[in-house]
Write an enzyme that holds these catalytic residues in place. Structure first.
Site, PDB file in Angstrom:
ATOM      1  N   TYR A 129      12.524  37.869 -41.610  1.00  0.00           N
ATOM      2  CA  TYR A 129      12.551  36.407 -41.709  1.00  0.00           C
ATOM      3  C   TYR A 129      11.211  35.764 -41.367  1.00  0.00           C
ATOM      4  O   TYR A 129      11.053  34.553 -41.503  1.00  0.00           O
ATOM      5  CB  TYR A 129      13.612  35.831 -40.765  1.00  0.00           C
ATOM      6  N   HIS A 146      12.692  28.946 -43.580  1.00  0.00           N
ATOM      7  CA  HIS A 146      13.551  28.602 -42.445  1.00  0.00           C
ATOM      8  C   HIS A 146      12.848  28.862 -41.107  1.00  0.00           C
ATOM      9  O   HIS A 146      13.288  28.361 -40.078  1.00  0.00           O
ATOM     10  CB  HIS A 146      14.844  29.421 -42.534  1.00  0.00           C
ATOM     11  N   PHE A 151      19.482  33.477 -33.606  1.00  0.00           N
ATOM     12  CA  PHE A 151      19.603  33.116 -35.013  1.00  0.00           C
ATOM     13  C   PHE A 151      19.799  31.608 -35.078  1.00  0.00           C
ATOM     14  O   PHE A 151      20.261  30.968 -34.138  1.00  0.00           O
ATOM     15  CB  PHE A 151      20.694  33.890 -35.765  1.00  0.00           C
ATOM     16  N   ASN A 211      21.716  29.311 -36.408  1.00  0.00           N
ATOM     17  CA  ASN A 211      22.949  28.540 -36.242  1.00  0.00           C
ATOM     18  C   ASN A 211      23.442  28.447 -34.805  1.00  0.00           C
ATOM     19  O   ASN A 211      24.383  27.711 -34.528  1.00  0.00           O
ATOM     20  CB  ASN A 211      24.060  29.116 -37.127  1.00  0.00           C
ATOM     21  N   ASN A 263      21.874  23.476 -39.631  1.00  0.00           N
ATOM     22  CA  ASN A 263      22.772  24.118 -38.673  1.00  0.00           C
ATOM     23  C   ASN A 263      22.137  24.387 -37.313  1.00  0.00           C
ATOM     24  O   ASN A 263      22.824  24.336 -36.292  1.00  0.00           O
ATOM     25  CB  ASN A 263      23.354  25.405 -39.260  1.00  0.00           C
TER      26      ASN A 263
END
Length: 184
Positions: free
Chosen positions: A14, A19, A64, A66, A112
């Site tokens: 990631y 993001h 993470f 969320n 989120n």
């Protein structure tokens, strides 16, 4: 003392995704000040910088995206940091790539990570920097935000990361409303 949280997802896969632009901003600050990242007992990586005598705790939640609030609230409590001294940096689909927007409050706007933070700190009234990543022209949003920036967008996103880091350094010594006026 201030708490500066960059939002993103942990892990190599990631690292350079849209993001993770929040992580990129706090990484830039850590790099500028040559401070190491250390694992915290609150499920995040932390780095401490000093800007003009003001201590700033940089954090990258390892929960993470969320579940970001699960890291932020305990750090606020541990360091006794008030909500007005918290700043969250995150990606925003509704801004063009490379554009930044500073705000003192607001809804999660469908993000989120921000929903989680609002839930855990029990208010929407905290400082934030939204870094534009644009919306996909086609396809699913999830695949888009978990994709890397294409080469053509890299100069714009690098400039936005630099500008965001500059704004955060200004926040060390300047009321956030004045920082907003300067960078918006």
């Amino acid at each position: 003392m201030k708490l500066i949280a960059g939002l993103g997802n942990p892990g190599k896969k990631y690292e350079r995704t849209r993001h993770n632009v929040g992580f990129m901003v706090v990484d830039e600050l850590s790099f500028r000040h040559q401070t190491p990242w250390k694992k915290s007992k609150f499920n995040g990586m932390v780095s401490e910088i000093n800007v003009g005598g003001e201590k700033m705790i940089l954090v990258k939640p390892l929960t993470f995206m969320n579940a970001s609030g699960e890291c932020i609230r305990p750090l606020m409590d541990y360091y006794n940091i008030q909500i007005e001294d918290v700043l969250i940096v995150y990606d925003d689909l509704d801004l063009p790539v490379g554009k930044i927007r500073l705000r003192q409050k607001g809804s999660a706007g469908g993000h989120n990570g921000m929903k989680s933070i609002i839930q855990h700190v029990k208010t929407q009234e905290f400082n934030r920097i939204r870094v534009g990543v644009s919306r996909p022209l086609k396809g699913e949003v999830i695949h888009y935000v978990l994709g890397d920036f294409p080469k053509a967008e890299q100069p714009d996103i690098i400039a936005a990361i630099q500008k965001s880091a500059d704004a955060i350094e200004d926040f060390a010594q300047t009321p956030f409303i004045e920082v907003m006026n300067k960078y918006n």
